[in-house]
Design an enzyme around this catalytic site. Structure first.
Site, short mmCIF file in Angstrom:
data_model
loop_
_atom_site.label_atom_id
_atom_site.label_comp_id
_atom_site.label_asym_id
_atom_site.label_seq_id
_atom_site.Cartn_x
_atom_site.Cartn_y
_atom_site.Cartn_z
N ASP A 44 -0.89 -78.87 39.08
CA ASP A 44 -0.06 -78.23 38.04
C ASP A 44 -0.46 -76.77 37.85
O ASP A 44 0.18 -76.04 37.08
CB ASP A 44 -0.09 -79.02 36.72
N SER A 45 -1.46 -76.32 38.61
CA SER A 45 -1.79 -74.89 38.65
C SER A 45 -0.58 -74.08 39.14
O SER A 45 -0.52 -72.87 38.92
CB SER A 45 -2.99 -74.64 39.57
N ASP A 83 -0.21 -83.98 40.89
CA ASP A 83 -0.87 -83.84 39.60
C ASP A 83 0.08 -84.26 38.48
O ASP A 83 1.23 -83.80 38.45
CB ASP A 83 -1.18 -82.34 39.42
N LYS A 112 -2.82 -87.56 40.33
CA LYS A 112 -4.10 -87.14 39.74
C LYS A 112 -3.91 -87.04 38.23
O LYS A 112 -2.87 -86.55 37.76
CB LYS A 112 -4.55 -85.80 40.31
N GLU A 114 -5.99 -85.88 34.62
CA GLU A 114 -7.15 -85.30 33.95
C GLU A 114 -7.61 -86.24 32.83
O GLU A 114 -6.78 -86.76 32.08
CB GLU A 114 -6.80 -83.94 33.33
N GLU A 181 -14.42 -80.48 38.07
CA GLU A 181 -14.14 -79.04 37.98
C GLU A 181 -15.05 -78.36 36.97
O GLU A 181 -15.32 -78.91 35.88
CB GLU A 181 -12.67 -78.82 37.57
O1 KIV Z 1 -3.86 -77.96 39.28
C1 KIV Z 1 -4.70 -77.81 40.18
O2 KIV Z 1 -4.50 -77.03 41.12
C2 KIV Z 1 -5.93 -78.59 40.08
C3 KIV Z 1 -7.06 -78.17 40.96
C4 KIV Z 1 -7.65 -76.93 40.43
C5 KIV Z 1 -8.06 -79.25 41.12
O3 KIV Z 1 -6.01 -79.48 39.31
#
Ligand code: KIV
Length: 264
Positions: A44-45, A83, A112, A114, A181
């Site tokens: 989600d970056s 994510d 993924k 968090e 992280e």
């Molecule tokens: O959103 C993302 O790119 C991430 C990575 C930094 C692990 O969660």
């Protein structure tokens, strides 16, 4: 062409070979990354580096599905992780409904999430329902507003122990791998030796089972800021600006298109 990784091959990699994960947001770049990376993460970056938002919190499920489809199309033989964005996995029911959407609308291999101990029942519900889950503990960007910033974890005894307990809880809930992280290297090392699933570090030192970086950071494209843990493997921003400036100059002075670019 490299052989596609599976949950089994990734788990078996622990202690045998370092795992390479890289983010990817589209088909074009995914097709360039697939040869070298063991896993592609549609992080989600992308909300920050692709959409230009100040944090990841406004990323939506539809946005993640769109980009995950693109990555799966560009790298059909890569192990792809999607994510789950902020607010889409608040309850076990909501998380399963949204994870099923991701699995039905993309060819992602895993999602993924968090979160640590507070998410363990939810992760268990997903893994019980055939959703492969990668955990994410330590510094969690989706908590940036509630935490009041991006805070490195493990510098004091309390956050060291909490993050370690989070990692254990996520493993016990059935996650097949874990992103750790923004933690001090000793904590990442402790987590890596404690859990039996692969630990993928970002800003977590050298003693993890693998590493992940955001692709636009490691190619030197994201200029707004550079976190300490990022190594720029090329100065992509400069290279692109130079190429575009040359194109502009050649259009303006008539050097482009040349004879060789014209149909006969
Ligand atoms: O959103 C993302 O790119 C991430 C990575 C930094 C692990 O969660």
């Amino acid at each position: 062409m490299r052989k596609k990784e599976t949950i089994t091959s990734l788990k078996a990699a622990k202690g045998e070979r370092k795992l390479v994960m890289l983010t990817a947001y589209d088909a074009l770049f995914a097709s360039l990354f697939r040869e070298s990376a063991d896993m592609l993460l549609v992080g989600d970056s992308l909300n920050m580096s692709f959409l230009g938002e100040p944090d990841t919190l406004s990323a939506t499920l539809d946005q993640m599905i769109y980009h995950t489809r693109a990555v799966c199309n560009g790298a059909p033989e890569s192990f792809v992780v999607c994510d789950m964005p902020f607010g889409t996995t608040n309850t076990p029911g909501q998380a399963l409904e949204n994870a099923v959407k991701v699995f039905q609308q993309t060819r992602a291999d895993a999602i993924k999430i968090e979160g640590g101990q507070e998410r363990s029942a939810l992760i268990e519900h997903l893994t019980d329902n055939a959703i492969a889950v990668m955990g994410h503990v330590g510094l969690m960007p989706q908590s940036v507003r509630s935490e009041g910033g991006y805070k490195v974890q493990g510098r004091d005894e309390k956050s060291f122990q909490k993050t370690l307990d989070d990692a254990v809880a996520v493993e016990e809930a059935g996650a097949f791998a874990l992103v750790v992280e923004g933690v001090v290297p000793d904590l990442a090392a402790k987590i890596t030796e404690t859990v039996s699933i692969p630990v993928i570090g970002i800003g977590a030192g050298r003693q993890t089972d693998g590493q992940v970086l955001v692709w636009s950071d490691m190619l030197g494209l994201f200029e707004a800021f550079t976190p300490k843990f990022v190594k720029k493997y090329m100065n992509g921003a400069e290279a692109i600006k130079e190429a575009v400036a040359q194109y502009a100059q050649e259009v303006r002075n008539g050097a482009f298109p040349g004879e060789e670019h014209c149909y006969k």
